[in-house]
Design an enzyme around this catalytic site. Structure first.
Site, PDB file in Angstrom:
ATOM      1  N   LEU A 147      -4.968 -15.145   7.040  1.00  0.00           N
ATOM      2  CA  LEU A 147      -5.715 -14.159   7.836  1.00  0.00           C
ATOM      3  C   LEU A 147      -4.947 -12.866   8.080  1.00  0.00           C
ATOM      4  CD1 LEU A 147      -7.001 -16.506  10.699  1.00  0.00           C
ATOM      5  CD2 LEU A 147      -7.835 -16.325   8.359  1.00  0.00           C
ATOM      6  N   GLU A 176       1.142 -12.939  11.362  1.00  0.00           N
ATOM      7  CA  GLU A 176       2.274 -13.018  12.294  1.00  0.00           C
ATOM      8  C   GLU A 176       2.125 -11.999  13.436  1.00  0.00           C
ATOM      9  OE1 GLU A 176       2.043 -12.499   9.000  1.00  0.00           O
ATOM     10  OE2 GLU A 176       4.070 -12.349   8.191  1.00  0.00           O
ATOM     11  N   GLU A 248     -10.560 -10.877  -0.020  1.00  0.00           N
ATOM     12  CA  GLU A 248     -11.243  -9.774   0.667  1.00  0.00           C
ATOM     13  C   GLU A 248     -10.177  -8.744   0.991  1.00  0.00           C
ATOM     14  OE1 GLU A 248     -14.893 -12.114   1.915  1.00  0.00           O
ATOM     15  OE2 GLU A 248     -14.489  -9.987   1.861  1.00  0.00           O
ATOM     16  N   CYS A 282     -11.751  -2.608   7.503  1.00  0.00           N
ATOM     17  CA  CYS A 282     -11.811  -2.426   6.052  1.00  0.00           C
ATOM     18  C   CYS A 282     -13.075  -1.720   5.592  1.00  0.00           C
ATOM     19  CB  CYS A 282     -11.708  -3.783   5.363  1.00  0.00           C
ATOM     20  SG  CYS A 282     -13.021  -4.897   5.876  1.00  0.00           S
ATOM     21  N   HIS A 447     -20.517 -10.042   2.052  1.00  0.00           N
ATOM     22  CA  HIS A 447     -19.458  -9.043   2.171  1.00  0.00           C
ATOM     23  C   HIS A 447     -18.507  -9.230   0.988  1.00  0.00           C
ATOM     24  CE1 HIS A 447     -16.689  -6.363   4.133  1.00  0.00           C
ATOM     25  NE2 HIS A 447     -15.751  -7.282   4.280  1.00  0.00           N
TER      26      HIS A 447
END
Ligand code: NAD
Length: 477
Positions: A147, A176, A248, A282, A447
């Site tokens: 992520l 992190e 992505e 994004c 997406h």
């Protein structure tokens, strides 16, 4: 939550790893907590737990898997304030958007749960008499979800919910920068009765934990959201085992404003999209192409609107449009991008420097004019509250300028003429095009980007089926 978190592996909170990562608040550098810098043995344990749990999980009727997802959504709703507060603190998100992220995440999990009764295969016409060709959809096995920090909580759901409903198990590694919300999530769902090993969470760095997940022969898909550079690293690590990747990556969304646009709407949508999450999204307008006839008026209005942006420390002031950038690197990137544009001939209309606040990585909402397509500010992702503007004469020119990009995630066009809108949609080579609005995408859409914006996609039916493999059965009778 200024405490050490533990990984969630095989249904238990555990950590044998000896070091921790510090998590800080980008508004004031206050230490918020620590998460494990997971060692390779423990990452392996998480993957193994997911592998062990997967066959029994896949054997459950999908509607039962949906029941667990619904309980997760309920747990999120019960703890929405604490989750939003954690996102606000560790990412610097403003209060209203942090709440929206939490609520949308719960809704997204419920939406994916609804697929429990809707996953379908196909029956295909055979060339032979007395034969049926059946296409089944099956889980891939173990999914690794890696992520980013910009929508850290929602991305848990975007990776986890479609994976679980289709019968996969998952290992999540949060960024992190913003891991605490994921550890809270694990805590809140730890008592819903989910079989051990179905959902696993490990903290740590990309270069170690992320790389291990990507190169593991026991992982069946790496589902990643983040930068292009990391995407290429993940793809090359995954290539050793030919592991499927779902990437992505970034965007450099063009917004095209035609002479006949509803200018008030274009100004407010583009400005909102540029300052939401401090420009760290994004699919937000990263570059504007405005037609010559309305250029002066648009620049004037959007500059005033950007200058009126309310920003500061979301922990101190609730009613804000934007908070700080996520870290010093983010702030310096934005500074460098603007300095480079100015050196190449761009003009600053408003902003153009760090904000004069005591602490926090704040940058002023900025509008740049006199931009041209060869400038980095029109080509590279800025990921900050900076709006570079270039003037064009014809729609064909605007489409060509928009498509001249390494990125192909999202795009937008503002016009009141239907055929102009349709010509733009036909010409724009992007995974998403918004007409007379900006982000966000819908959970039932798809997406996905082209070019360097990624491989595969998320959301809706098409995103769901990315988590499945097909098996075709030839049934002769
Ligand atoms: P990043 O690539 O720096 O990090 C993302 C994740 O990858 C982190 O968890 C990190 O630890 C991990 N990672 C780093 N190196 C790794 C490696 N070698 N192997 C495996 N994992 C590794 O991205 P970021 O800065 O967190 O996020 C910002 C970027 O994400 C922007 O480019 C943005 O456009 C993009 N993004 C894209 C979407 C989308 O849907 N397309 C959504 C949000 C963000």
């Amino acid at each position: 939550m200024n405490q050490e978190q533990k990984n969630f592996i095989d249904g238990v909170f555990t950590s044998t790893s000896t070091s921790n990562l510090e998590v800080t608040n980008p508004s004031n550098q206050e230490i918020l907590g620590y998460v494990p810098e997971t060692d390779s043995e423990e990452v392996e344990a998480a993957i193994d737990a997911a592998r062990r749990a997967q066959p029994a999980w896949a054997a459950l009727p999908a509607v039962e898997r949906a029941g667990y997802l619904r309980r997760m959504a309920e747990a999120i709703r019960r703890h929405r304030e604490e989750l939003a507060d954690t996102i606000l603190k560790e990412q610097g998100k403003v209060q209203a958007l942090a709440m929206t992220e939490v609520d949308f995440t719960a809704d997204y999990i419920d939406y994916m749960a609804e697929w429990g009764r809707r996953i379908e295969g196909e029956i295909i016409e055979s060339d032979r008499p007395n034969e049926n060709i059946l296409l089944f959809r099956k889980p891939l096995g173990v999914v690794a979800g890696i992520l980013p920090w910009n929508f850290p909580f929602f991305l848990i759901a975007r990776k986890m919910a479609p994976a679980l409903i289709t019968g996969n198990t998952i290992v999540i590694k949060p960024s992190e920068e913003t891991p605490l919300n994921a550890f809270l999530f694990a805590k809140y769902i730890s008592d819903i009765g989910l079989p051990p090993g179905v959902f696993n969470l490990v903290g740590g760095r990309g270069a170690s934990v992320g790389a291990q997940l990507s190169s593991s022969p026991k992982v069946d898909m790496v589902s990643f959201t983040g930068s292009v550079l990391t995407g290429t690293r993940i793809m090359s690590a995954a290539s050793a085992n030919l592991t499927k990747v779902n990437l992505e990556l970034g965007g450099k969304a063009p917004a095209i404003v035609m002479d006949d646009a509803d200018l008030e709407l274009a100004v407010s949508a583009i400005r909102d999209s540029r300052v939401i999450n401090t420009g760290q999204v994004c699919n937000c307008a990263e570059r504007v192409y405005v037609q010559r006839g309305v250029a002066a008026e648009f620049i004037d209005k959007v500059s005033k609107s950007m200058a009126a942006t309310r920003f500061g420390d979301p922990g101190q002031t609730r009613d804000l449009d934007m908070g700080p950038l996520v870290n010093m690197r983010g702030l310096e990137n934005v500074e460098d991008a603007v300095a480079g544009a100015v050196a190449a001939g761009a003009e600053v209309v408003v902003g153009g420097s760090r904000a004069d606040l005591d602490a926090g990585f704040h940058y002023l909402p900025t509008v740049l004019t006199n931009c041209s397509t060869d400038m980095n500010i029109m080509q590279k992702e800025t990921f900050g509250p900076v709006l570079p503007i270039q003037i064009f004469d014809s729609l064909d020119e605007a489409i060509a300028l928009s498509n001249n990009s390494d990125y192909g995630l999202t795009s937008s066009v503002y016009t009141q003429d239907l055929s102009t809108a349709m010509r733009a949609c036909k010409g724009l080579q992007f995974g998403e095009t918004y007409v007379n609005r900006e982000n966000f995408e819908a959970m039932q859409g798809f997406h996905a980007g082209c070019r360097k914006s990624g491989i595969g996609g998320a959301d809706g039916k098409h995103g769901l089926y990315e988590n499945t493999a097909t098996q075709v059965v030839y049934l002769q009778y």
